[in-house]
Design an enzyme around this catalytic site. Structure first.
Site, PDB file in Angstrom:
ATOM      1  N   ALA A 169       0.854  -1.185   0.000  1.00  0.00           N
ATOM      2  CA  ALA A 169       0.000   0.000   0.000  1.00  0.00           C
ATOM      3  C   ALA A 169       0.890   1.234   0.000  1.00  0.00           C
ATOM      4  O   ALA A 169       2.067   1.157   0.341  1.00  0.00           O
ATOM      5  CB  ALA A 169      -0.873  -0.006   1.244  1.00  0.00           C
TER       6      ALA A 169
ATOM      7  N   GLY B  16      -0.366  -5.329   0.774  1.00  0.00           N
ATOM      8  CA  GLY B  16      -1.622  -5.231   0.040  1.00  0.00           C
ATOM      9  C   GLY B  16      -1.542  -5.939  -1.309  1.00  0.00           C
ATOM     10  O   GLY B  16      -2.553  -6.434  -1.826  1.00  0.00           O
TER      11      GLY B  16
ATOM     12  N   GLU C 255      -2.234  -9.450  -0.682  1.00  0.00           N
ATOM     13  CA  GLU C 255      -3.661  -9.576  -0.336  1.00  0.00           C
ATOM     14  C   GLU C 255      -4.512  -9.603  -1.609  1.00  0.00           C
ATOM     15  O   GLU C 255      -5.471 -10.364  -1.711  1.00  0.00           O
ATOM     16  CB  GLU C 255      -4.093  -8.433   0.589  1.00  0.00           C
ATOM     17  CG  GLU C 255      -3.513  -8.599   1.987  1.00  0.00           C
ATOM     18  CD  GLU C 255      -4.013  -7.542   2.951  1.00  0.00           C
ATOM     19  OE1 GLU C 255      -3.812  -6.352   2.659  1.00  0.00           O
ATOM     20  OE2 GLU C 255      -4.602  -7.905   3.978  1.00  0.00           O
TER      21      GLU C 255
ATOM     22  N   GLU D  88       3.697  -5.971   6.785  1.00  0.00           N
ATOM     23  CA  GLU D  88       2.981  -4.874   7.468  1.00  0.00           C
ATOM     24  C   GLU D  88       3.486  -4.612   8.879  1.00  0.00           C
ATOM     25  O   GLU D  88       3.556  -3.460   9.315  1.00  0.00           O
ATOM     26  CB  GLU D  88       1.475  -5.170   7.528  1.00  0.00           C
ATOM     27  CG  GLU D  88       0.742  -4.987   6.219  1.00  0.00           C
ATOM     28  CD  GLU D  88       0.757  -6.216   5.327  1.00  0.00           C
ATOM     29  OE1 GLU D  88       1.583  -7.112   5.570  1.00  0.00           O
ATOM     30  OE2 GLU D  88      -0.044  -6.267   4.375  1.00  0.00           O
TER      31      GLU D  88
END
Ligand code: NAD
Length: 650
Positions: free
Chosen positions: A62, A101, A104, A124
């Site tokens: 992200a 992300g 993900e 993360e």
């Protein structure tokens, strides 16, 4: 440019995410992707979808800049939900790194094909958050729960080959994964059977001992909260519905992202990225680095040589005698073997890496080197002689670096006829493991010398921080200051075990006295003697360390130091040392009193901060963030606290 582009390969849509340099996901990417998902869902020509990233990355995470702000819709969990619940199969074509992300997104697809060089991971926790878009729910449905725990709470990425062994990817290919991904999307579409990841069952959940995992994590993370929160979210899967587990993960992510630790971790992340920026602006070109000389193959020289070899360079290491050369050679061999044992390189690579090393006792063998790093004894006369000898044997343009910890680089530079070619390259022990490199800019140091140091740091993948010349440069100077402060606290009533415990509880991996015992008290003792530290009484001086050294308590190698290793252990006060400290308190006129952990840490951190301010005022460090980078990466300052200078601001 639109960050999401689509083209049709017969009935398969290929969706390319494009947000250079690493295809980070931000609000614009999420919005475009959501629009594309909706469009493709109703496009009857499309039977399946392949999702890839443009360039060298799939999606490397992200956009960290957005993490401190209130999230803006569409939210990533909703985008991923739309992909996962699509009536058409989505296949991730993982062409490069799929991190955070990015992974993900790949996990919300119905299958995954990865390039053999790709890395997959959930880092993360390293920025103080947890996967906030279903990672904690989907990963344990693709790999076993114990592997999911390892990947999410550790944050380290895995290779695509290993990911395939774990079950995270369906296929690894040495070629462009898109071709295989298109094939797979067609197959799945024809079979009419694509299962959303969230509908799969958890793998190996019953085998996990959650309490043991928690205890292990508490010990390893030393106060960082995100890994423990991640563990809690993984455990949630055991009894909660998918929806509830998703909600808990999202709430936890949002709360952590606003918290103090995440903000400190973001600070250090950006500070590390910016470190050494002035070196990137240099006009001069670096010298050739294909063959680097190292002088002295003791603790540091051998590990510097190891670091150079591991980065693919050829190394000529010079020692004083044949015996010393053999000892140096076996130090390097041991370092490489240890790297192989830790799985960092294969045994075969260790052998071929070692073959790039030449050890000699003849300085003339350095003739082809354009950079020479000296790591001989910490003695100005020995180092001066080395530099003078180098003037005779190496090319005038060769760059000479010193790894001195405390000596005056300006003074040393004048031992060469060409002081402009001299700089300091201060590595941290062990140099092939520690990520930090202080690049010391001396009074005479040329831009070429600096550019060469910077190029070496890049080659070694080190974080480089520029320091001016002073006693101890940035890191050792701050460390010496707080070491003195700790001894003052000993005089006033604290004990070594109390100070070490306070530091460990604050988040340091070890206390200052454990560290001193491990590395030996003699070097600092010699340094104090050489400087005849203000013994005239004008500056406060504690004699406790000197007295320990005089009593032969030189640290672990002597069986005794601040602690007694024959009868006790590190972290447990030795009555003999406490007695000595009490006598010193009395002699210095202090009434001993109790210290709380809070007070101990406040004095240590405040001392670091005021020395840091002094370093800034003198222009030794280029900015306050660099001091944080040094303390976090070189001296064990807890990363989740951001560094001492950051703590002034927060
Ligand atoms: P060390 O005593 O382990 O090794 C020094 C080596 O240099 C010995 O093997 C010695 O034989 C060799 N040597 C001495 N004179 C020489 C000469 N004229 N030519 C060739 N070889 C010669 O010392 P060390 O701990 O490796 O420290 C080396 C340097 O690195 C010092 O300046 C020290 O301050 C610095 N340093 C040490 C550390 C650390 O943690 N040990 C960390 C950073 C920097």
């Amino acid at each position: 440019m639109d960050p999401v582009n689509v083209f049709l390969d017969s009935d398969i849509a290929v969706v390319t995410l494009s947000n250079p340099p690493v295809n980070a996901i931000n609000q614009q990417v999420r919005k475009s992707l959501m629009d594309v998902v909706k469009t493709l869902e109703i496009d009857e020509k499309v039977k399946g979808v392949v999702l890839e990233g443009e360039g060298a990355n799939f999606v490397a995470g992200a956009d960290i800049n957005e993490l401190g702000e209130a999230p803006k819709s569409p939210f990533l969990p909703d985008v991923l939900d739309a992909i996962e619940m699509s009536s058409k199969p989505w296949v991730a074509s993982i062409n490069g790194n799929a991190l955070g992300g990015g992974l993900e997104i790949a996990m919300a697809c119905h299958a995954r094909v990865a390039a053999s060089g790709a890395k997959l991971g959930m880092p993360e926790v390293q920025i103080g958050v947890i996967p906030g878009a279903g990672g904690t729910v989907r990963l344990p449905r693709l790999v076993s729960m114990s592997n999911a725990i390892r990947m999410i709470t550790g944050g380290k990425p895995v290779s695509s080959q290993y990911a395939a062994e774990l079950g995270l990817v369906d296929l690894v290919t040495p070629d462009d994964p898109k071709t295989e991904a298109i094939k797979l999307a067609k197959e799945i579409s024809e079979s009419g059977n694509h299962v959303p990841t969230v509908s799969r069952t958890l793998i190996g959940c019953a085998e996990v001992d959650w309490d043991a995992e928690q205890q292990k994590l508490i010990k390893r993370t030393r106060g960082a909260i995100a890994p423990l929160e991640a563990l809690g979210c993984l455990k949630e899967n055991e009894n909660a519905s998918v929806g509830d587990a998703m909600r808990k993960a999202r709430d936890t992510f949002l709360a952590l992202a606003q918290g103090q630790q995440a903000s400190a971790l973001r600070h250090i992340f950006f500070a590390e990225k910016a470190a050494g920026k002035s070196l990137r602006d240099l006009d001069a070109l670096p010298s050739d680095l294909s063959c680097v000389g190292v002088i002295g193959g003791g603790t540091m020289g051998a590990s510097i040589a190891t670091a150079l070899l591991l980065s693919g360079l050829t190394v000529i290491l010079i020692e004083r005698t044949r015996e010393a050369s053999e000892a140096a050679m076996s130090r390097v061999r041991d370092n490489l073997n240890a790297s192989a044992q830790r799985g960092i390189i294969s045994e075969q690579t260790a052998t071929s890496t070692f073959a790039r090393l030449t050890v000699s006792d003849d300085y003339c063998d350095l003739v082809g080197c354009s950079l020479i790093i000296e790591a001989v004894f910490e003695n100005i006369d020995v180092k001066r002689e080395v530099f003078a000898t180098l003037d005779e044997v190496v090319d005038r343009n060769a760059i000479l670096a010193t790894n001195t910890s405390y000596l005056d680089v300006n003074d040393l530079a004048t031992s060469s006829r060409y002081p402009d070619r001299v700089l300091g390259l201060h590595f941290f022990a062990p140099a092939h493991v520690m990520k930090l490199l202080e690049i010391i800019r001396g009074r005479y140091t040329s831009e070429v010398a600096l550019a060469t140091g910077a190029a070496l740091a890049r080659k070694l993948r080190k974080i480089s921080v520029v320091s001016g010349v002073c006693d101890g440069f940035i890191g050792n100077r701050v460390m010496s200051a707080y070491r003195r402060e700790c001894e003052f606290m000993l005089e006033e009533g604290a004990t070594p075990a109390q100070i070490d415990a306070a530091m460990r509880n604050f988040g340091f991996p070890m206390g200052i006295y454990e560290v001193q015992d491990m590395s030996g008290l003699d070097i600092a003792w010699a340094q104090r003697k050489a400087r005849r530290y203000a013994m005239d009484g004008s500056v406060r001086y504690s004699r406790i360390s000197d007295q320990l050294c005089e009593a032969g308590r030189l640290g672990k190698k002597a069986g005794r130091g601040w602690y007694n290793y024959e009868q006790g252990q590190a972290g447990v006060d030795d009555p003999e040392v406490v007695k000595l400290i009490c006598e010193e308190s009395k002699a210095a006129g202090y009434f001993r009193r109790e210290f709380s952990e809070h007070e101990i840490m406040e004095r240590i951190v405040t001392t670091m901060q005021s020395e840091g301010m002094q370093i800034l005022e003198e222009g030794i460090a280029e900015n306050a963030d660099d001091i944080d980078v040094v303390m976090v990466n070189g001296f064990g300052f807890p990363r989740h606290r951001g560094g001492p200078m950051y703590m002034c601001k927060s």
